[in-house]
Design an enzyme around this catalytic site. Structure first.
Site, PDB file in Angstrom:
ATOM      1  N   GLU A  92       0.831  -1.211   0.000  1.00  0.00           N
ATOM      2  CA  GLU A  92       0.000   0.000   0.000  1.00  0.00           C
ATOM      3  C   GLU A  92       0.869   1.266   0.000  1.00  0.00           C
ATOM      4  O   GLU A  92       0.405   2.339   0.356  1.00  0.00           O
ATOM      5  CB  GLU A  92      -0.954   0.016   1.213  1.00  0.00           C
ATOM      6  CG  GLU A  92      -1.932  -1.131   1.293  1.00  0.00           C
ATOM      7  CD  GLU A  92      -3.079  -1.070   0.262  1.00  0.00           C
ATOM      8  OE1 GLU A  92      -3.095  -0.137  -0.567  1.00  0.00           O
ATOM      9  OE2 GLU A  92      -3.927  -1.981   0.293  1.00  0.00           O
TER      10      GLU A  92
ATOM     11  N   HIS B  95      -2.752   1.373   8.323  1.00  0.00           N
ATOM     12  CA  HIS B  95      -3.836   0.636   7.672  1.00  0.00           C
ATOM     13  C   HIS B  95      -3.953  -0.716   8.364  1.00  0.00           C
ATOM     14  O   HIS B  95      -2.954  -1.400   8.562  1.00  0.00           O
ATOM     15  CB  HIS B  95      -3.542   0.451   6.180  1.00  0.00           C
ATOM     16  CG  HIS B  95      -4.381  -0.623   5.567  1.00  0.00           C
ATOM     17  ND1 HIS B  95      -5.756  -0.568   5.560  1.00  0.00           N
ATOM     18  CD2 HIS B  95      -4.062  -1.800   4.966  1.00  0.00           C
ATOM     19  CE1 HIS B  95      -6.238  -1.658   4.984  1.00  0.00           C
ATOM     20  NE2 HIS B  95      -5.227  -2.426   4.612  1.00  0.00           N
TER      21      HIS B  95
ATOM     22  N   HIS C 139      -7.095  -4.091   9.603  1.00  0.00           N
ATOM     23  CA  HIS C 139      -8.345  -4.778   9.273  1.00  0.00           C
ATOM     24  C   HIS C 139      -9.145  -5.038  10.559  1.00  0.00           C
ATOM     25  O   HIS C 139      -9.287  -6.194  10.974  1.00  0.00           O
ATOM     26  CB  HIS C 139      -8.045  -6.111   8.564  1.00  0.00           C
ATOM     27  CG  HIS C 139      -7.215  -6.007   7.320  1.00  0.00           C
ATOM     28  ND1 HIS C 139      -6.522  -7.080   6.772  1.00  0.00           N
ATOM     29  CD2 HIS C 139      -6.976  -4.957   6.486  1.00  0.00           C
ATOM     30  CE1 HIS C 139      -5.896  -6.692   5.678  1.00  0.00           C
ATOM     31  NE2 HIS C 139      -6.135  -5.410   5.481  1.00  0.00           N
TER      32      HIS C 139
ATOM     33  N   HIS D 266     -12.775  -3.986   3.455  1.00  0.00           N
ATOM     34  CA  HIS D 266     -11.325  -4.198   3.496  1.00  0.00           C
ATOM     35  C   HIS D 266     -10.725  -3.798   4.848  1.00  0.00           C
ATOM     36  O   HIS D 266     -10.170  -4.656   5.532  1.00  0.00           O
ATOM     37  CB  HIS D 266     -10.663  -3.434   2.335  1.00  0.00           C
ATOM     38  CG  HIS D 266      -9.172  -3.577   2.284  1.00  0.00           C
ATOM     39  ND1 HIS D 266      -8.414  -3.210   1.205  1.00  0.00           N
ATOM     40  CD2 HIS D 266      -8.275  -4.029   3.203  1.00  0.00           C
ATOM     41  CE1 HIS D 266      -7.133  -3.445   1.443  1.00  0.00           C
ATOM     42  NE2 HIS D 266      -7.027  -3.933   2.659  1.00  0.00           N
TER      43      HIS D 266
HETATM   44  O1  2HA Z   1      -0.421  -5.177   3.385  1.00  0.00           O
HETATM   45  O2  2HA Z   1      -3.483  -5.110   4.146  1.00  0.00           O
HETATM   46  O3  2HA Z   1      -4.190  -3.893   1.900  1.00  0.00           O
HETATM   47  C1  2HA Z   1      -1.505  -5.996   3.342  1.00  0.00           C
HETATM   48  C2  2HA Z   1      -2.750  -5.227   3.204  1.00  0.00           C
HETATM   49  C3  2HA Z   1      -3.030  -4.614   1.904  1.00  0.00           C
HETATM   50 ZN    ZN Z   2      -5.400  -4.289   3.798  1.00  0.00          ZN
END
Ligand code: 2HA
Ligand code: ZN
Length: 268
Positions: free
Chosen positions: A118, A141, A143, A213
């Site tokens: 990313e 970032h 999840h 995502h």
């Molecule tokens: O790096 O989460 O969106 C792994 C991720 C990509």
């Molecule tokens: Zn991701």
């Protein structure tokens, strides 16, 4: 030898990233190589670092980012695990230098670990933040399970519906995530489209939800960016707990929200 030796400021930044990486894993938000973190560490760069030779060939960023001239970043490595980064940050991440054309970067330390997939989103965001004179240095970032689950429901993808719901679950959420949660409709991971859409929303929000995502957050440092995601996800958990008990939670009333917004001098 490590670039962190005798550089307590830089070492502290990387230690904070490692600490947050451990939290992301413990929370179940960082399966396999999921998620990524970058931190603008330019303020810790000295002449010796500027003179360090590259340990990779120059690589294209995918964008030309003029505000990144002379900048250095610590980046999680692509395909690396957060749980490994938590223990060995310089084996699972690296320091990169942006080249003078502002379209390429090279790795300078400690190991030739290729940065996160990313990277285009992260660097475009840092370019945007510098351009508007922000003191934000970190982007995260990840999840988070419950926030990603919410993004599978159309109602929560309407502007500020999720923000208002999450703020109303517990007073701290608006206090510590005062700009709320921006929504980014589904886009291919790692794509320039995703980067561009994220930047647009960061004009109004510090945390954005990438549909189906994850989330992308920015703040002054990595711990603060993590905290914003953490308070939002805590609210999502309270909402789900109430639903699991068989009722729709009332949420704080408009009067209670308004009282708190005034008392804590928060944006409306
Ligand atoms: O790096 O989460 O969106 C792994 C991720 C990509
Ligand atoms: Zn991701």
């Amino acid at each position: 030898m490590s670039i962190l030796d005798n550089r307590p400021g830089l070492a502290h930044e990387v230690e904070q990233v490692a600490e947050v990486a451990g939290y992301l894993w413990q929370k179940g938000w960082a399966e396999r190589n999921g998620g990524n973190i970058t931190v603008n560490v330019t303020e810790h760069v000295d002449d010796a670092i500027r003179a360090m030779p590259a340990i990779s060939e120059p690589r294209a960023i995918g964008f030309t980012l003029p505000n990144l001239k002379g900048c250095y970043f610590y980046c999680k490595g692509t395909n690396k695990r957060m749980r490994d980064l938590a223990r060995w940050p310089m084996e699972n991440g690296s320091v990169i230098r942006i080249l003078d054309d502002c379209a390429h970067y090279e790795i300078i330390a400690d190991n030739p670990v290729a940065p996160t997939s990313e990277l285009p989103s992260h660097l475009a965001v840092h370019n945007y933040l510098i351009g508007k004179g922000s003191d934000y240095k970190a982007s995260v970032h990840t999840h988070p399970i419950e926030l990603v689950a919410m993004s599978h429901c159309k109602k929560f993808l309407e502007k500020d519906v999720a923000t208002r719901l999450l703020w109303s679950m517990i007073p701290e959420t608006k206090a510590f995530c005062p700009r709320g949660l921006g929504i980014i409709p589904y886009k291919l991971p790692s794509s320039n489209d995703l980067a561009e859409a994220t930047i647009k929303e960061l004009g109004d929000y510090d945390v954005t939800l990438w549909e189906k995502h994850g989330v992308f957050a920015v703040d002054t440092d990595v711990m603060a960016a993590f905290d914003q995601i953490d308070v939002l996800n805590k609210s999502a958990l309270i909402y789900i707990a109430a639903k699991n008990m068989g009722f729709e939670p009332d949420g704080m009333s408009d009067e209670q929200m308004a009282e708190m917004t005034t008392a804590f001098n928060l944006p409306k």
